[in-house]
Design a protein around this motif. Structure first.
Motif, short mmCIF file in Angstrom:
data_model
loop_
_atom_site.label_atom_id
_atom_site.label_comp_id
_atom_site.label_asym_id
_atom_site.label_seq_id
_atom_site.Cartn_x
_atom_site.Cartn_y
_atom_site.Cartn_z
N LEU A 3 -26.32 1.82 -29.20
CA LEU A 3 -26.70 2.89 -28.29
C LEU A 3 -28.19 3.14 -28.29
O LEU A 3 -28.70 3.90 -27.47
N THR A 4 -28.91 2.54 -29.21
CA THR A 4 -30.37 2.68 -29.24
C THR A 4 -30.97 1.31 -29.42
O THR A 4 -30.30 0.35 -29.78
N THR A 5 -32.29 1.25 -29.21
CA THR A 5 -32.96 -0.04 -29.32
C THR A 5 -33.33 -0.38 -30.75
O THR A 5 -33.62 -1.53 -31.07
N GLY A 6 -33.35 0.61 -31.60
CA GLY A 6 -33.67 0.33 -32.98
C GLY A 6 -35.10 -0.12 -33.19
O GLY A 6 -35.39 -0.91 -34.07
N THR A 7 -36.04 0.38 -32.37
CA THR A 7 -37.43 -0.05 -32.46
C THR A 7 -38.26 0.99 -33.16
O THR A 7 -37.96 2.17 -33.18
N GLY A 8 -39.37 0.53 -33.68
CA GLY A 8 -40.33 1.43 -34.29
C GLY A 8 -41.42 1.78 -33.31
O GLY A 8 -41.31 1.59 -32.11
N GLN A 9 -42.56 2.27 -33.82
CA GLN A 9 -43.64 2.71 -32.97
C GLN A 9 -44.20 1.57 -32.13
O GLN A 9 -44.63 1.77 -31.01
N HIS A 10 -44.22 0.40 -32.67
CA HIS A 10 -44.81 -0.73 -31.97
C HIS A 10 -43.77 -1.59 -31.25
O HIS A 10 -44.10 -2.64 -30.73
N GLY A 11 -42.50 -1.13 -31.19
CA GLY A 11 -41.48 -1.87 -30.45
C GLY A 11 -40.98 -3.06 -31.26
O GLY A 11 -41.48 -3.38 -32.34
N PRO A 12 -39.95 -3.70 -30.79
CA PRO A 12 -39.36 -4.83 -31.48
C PRO A 12 -40.24 -6.06 -31.41
O PRO A 12 -41.10 -6.18 -30.54
N ARG A 13 -40.00 -6.98 -32.32
CA ARG A 13 -40.76 -8.23 -32.31
C ARG A 13 -40.24 -9.16 -31.22
O ARG A 13 -39.10 -9.03 -30.78
N PRO A 14 -41.07 -10.12 -30.79
CA PRO A 14 -40.65 -11.04 -29.74
C PRO A 14 -39.34 -11.74 -30.04
O PRO A 14 -38.52 -11.94 -29.14
N ARG A 15 -39.11 -12.14 -31.31
CA ARG A 15 -37.87 -12.84 -31.63
C ARG A 15 -36.65 -11.95 -31.42
O ARG A 15 -35.58 -12.42 -31.02
N SER A 16 -36.81 -10.65 -31.70
CA SER A 16 -35.72 -9.71 -31.45
C SER A 16 -35.41 -9.64 -29.97
O SER A 16 -34.25 -9.61 -29.55
N HIS A 17 -36.45 -9.62 -29.14
CA HIS A 17 -36.26 -9.64 -27.69
C HIS A 17 -35.56 -10.92 -27.26
O HIS A 17 -34.65 -10.89 -26.42
N ASP A 18 -35.97 -12.04 -27.83
CA ASP A 18 -35.37 -13.32 -27.45
C ASP A 18 -33.88 -13.34 -27.72
O ASP A 18 -33.10 -13.81 -26.90
N ARG A 19 -33.48 -12.81 -28.88
CA ARG A 19 -32.05 -12.78 -29.21
C ARG A 19 -31.28 -11.91 -28.23
O ARG A 19 -30.19 -12.27 -27.79
#
Length: 441
Positions: A3-19
């Motif tokens: 239900l959430t993106t689970g990101t921190g202040q700087h957002g997720p890493r590119p590999r997390s986006h890729d998955r």
């Protein structure tokens, strides 16, 4: 189901986006290409019938695609609305909005059948068809109209599941529907000798079964969340109002495609047949690239619903890169397959020559298309629909003069290239800013 993106202040890493992109886009790819595969399969089977059956299929399917394409907001707007509510943590409200979309789809589908059945001859003649070509096109269009309600229910049901971050189930339904469509078309057209009408009946049967499957899945999910199954008239009206801007945007897209088909028809039977095959290939590749855009709708809607604009922008940048890479790969694939494509569709003589010529712009435009489709999906997921409507109007106006000056089939496809460049400029300019990053439910 997150239900959430689970990101921190700087957002997720590119590999997390890729998955995340792969998890959503790969199944969405299979589901999306099923629709153009319907048309490709129909073209291959109908291509074995005497002329001008394939040209009639091109005219009728262009008209049908224009009608159904105007209602694509049932999938796109539903995906964005459900995903945003999911990101905000309100799954029951997400299901309620999904059901509103289904009721709206049923109402619009019935209205299209009632209004367009008697107008089928006029619709076909607007494309410049006449004689035997027009007769066959009217037959195909009228039979296909009976399946429009099911087609729209499939759009809305697909949107609900995508909004819930489920693209695997639509894949399974699409694969089953594609296989059934191919088998029925072979049986009806070549086995029973029903001709072009058999192709339409096979597609209607496959789409109806798909719609029934989505209804069962969504109704079960709604019951689990305690959402009412009865039509909520204010909710249905709200869904229609929210989709109006997408209708304008989609109408602009359809105007471009309809104008192209109409101009190709007026160039001659050989030109419309070559254009029909090229358009099928373009549509197949467009839906393949749109798989990343579907991921963009779901990811963007969920991230903004959860209040995480950093993740939304970061994911957008990554998806644009994916769009460029896939566009280049698809373009190369078209060029490599170019020598054998005419034979695949039974094209000979002038038809084959025209097809070979237009496959060059089809291939070279793929990287641009990759970026355009991704950014379009991101802005739909963000709910930035008014801007998309305005941009659609301006890019269509930019296209029309180029189309009017096209004196050949290649010139017509170069005009389509100018239209894609105009879309790239308007979408990239918007995505670079922050006006679309509206957070909350």
């Amino acid at each position: 189901m997150p239900l959430t993106t689970g990101t921190g202040q700087h957002g997720p890493r590119p590999r997390s986006h890729d998955r995340e992109i792969l998890r959503l886009a790969v199944p969405a790819f299979g589901a999306l290409v099923a629709e153009p595969l319907f048309l490709l399969t129909d073209s291959v089977i109908v291509g074995h019938l005497p002329d001008p059956a394939l040209g009639a299929l091109g005219v009728a399917s262009a008209a049908l695609s224009a009608l159904v394409g105007l209602c694509v907001f049932l999938a796109y707007a539903t995906t964005a609305a459900v995903a945003r509510q999911l990101g905000a943590g309100d799954v029951r409200r997400a299901m309620r909005q999904g059901l509103d979309g289904l009721w709206l789809a049923a109402a619009i589908g019935l209205a299209i059948v009632v209004s367009c059945w008697p107008l089928a001859p006029l619709i076909v003649h607007l494309f410049g068809a006449s004689g035997q070509l027009a007769t066959l096109a009217i037959t195909y269009l009228r039979v296909s109209l009976l399946g429009v309600p099911a087609m729209l229910l499939v759009l809305a049901g697909t949107g609900v599941l995508r909004g819930l971050q489920d693209t695997r189930t639509p894949l399974a339904v699409s694969v089953g529907s594609f296989v059934l469509n191919a088998l029925l078309n072979l049986w009806f057209v070549l086995g029973l000798g029903w001709g072009i009408a058999g192709s339409a009946w096979g597609t209607v049967a496959a789409q109806t079964l798909s719609a029934a499957t989505y209804l069962v899945l969504v109704v079960r999910a709604a019951r689990r969340q305690g959402a009412s199954l009865l039509p909520d008239l204010p909710g249905v009206r709200a869904a229609g109002a929210a989709g109006f801007a997408l209708v304008v945007r989609t109408a602009c897209l359809q105007i471009v495609l309809v104008v192209a088909a109409s101009l190709a028809t007026r160039m001659g039977d050989a030109q419309i047949e070559a254009h029909t095959i090229a358009a099928r290939i373009w549509t197949f590749l467009a839906f393949a690239l749109d798989a990343i855009a579907i991921a963009g709708q779901a990811i963007t809607g969920r991230a903004l619903g959860a209040g995480d604009d950093v993740a939304a922008r970061s994911a957008t940048a990554r998806m644009v890169l994916w769009g460029v890479v896939c566009g280049v790969l698809f373009g190369v694939a078209v060029l490599l397959a170019r020598p054998v494509i005419p034979e695949m569709f039974g094209a000979r003589g002038t038809v084959a020559a025209g097809l070979l010529a237009v496959l060059w712009p089809v291939a070279l435009l793929q990287p641009i298309a990759g970026v355009v489709f991704v950014l379009d999906g991101v802005l739909i997921g963000a709910g930035d629909l008014r801007y998309l409507a305005k941009a659609g109007v301006w890019t269509t106006l930019a296209y029309l003069p180029f189309a009017a000056l096209a004196g050949s089939l290649v010139g017509l496809w170069l005009a389509l290239g100018a239209w894609m460049v105009a879309r790239l400029i308007t979408l990239a300019t918007r995505a670079y800013g922050r006006a679309w990053l509206v957070t909350g439910a």
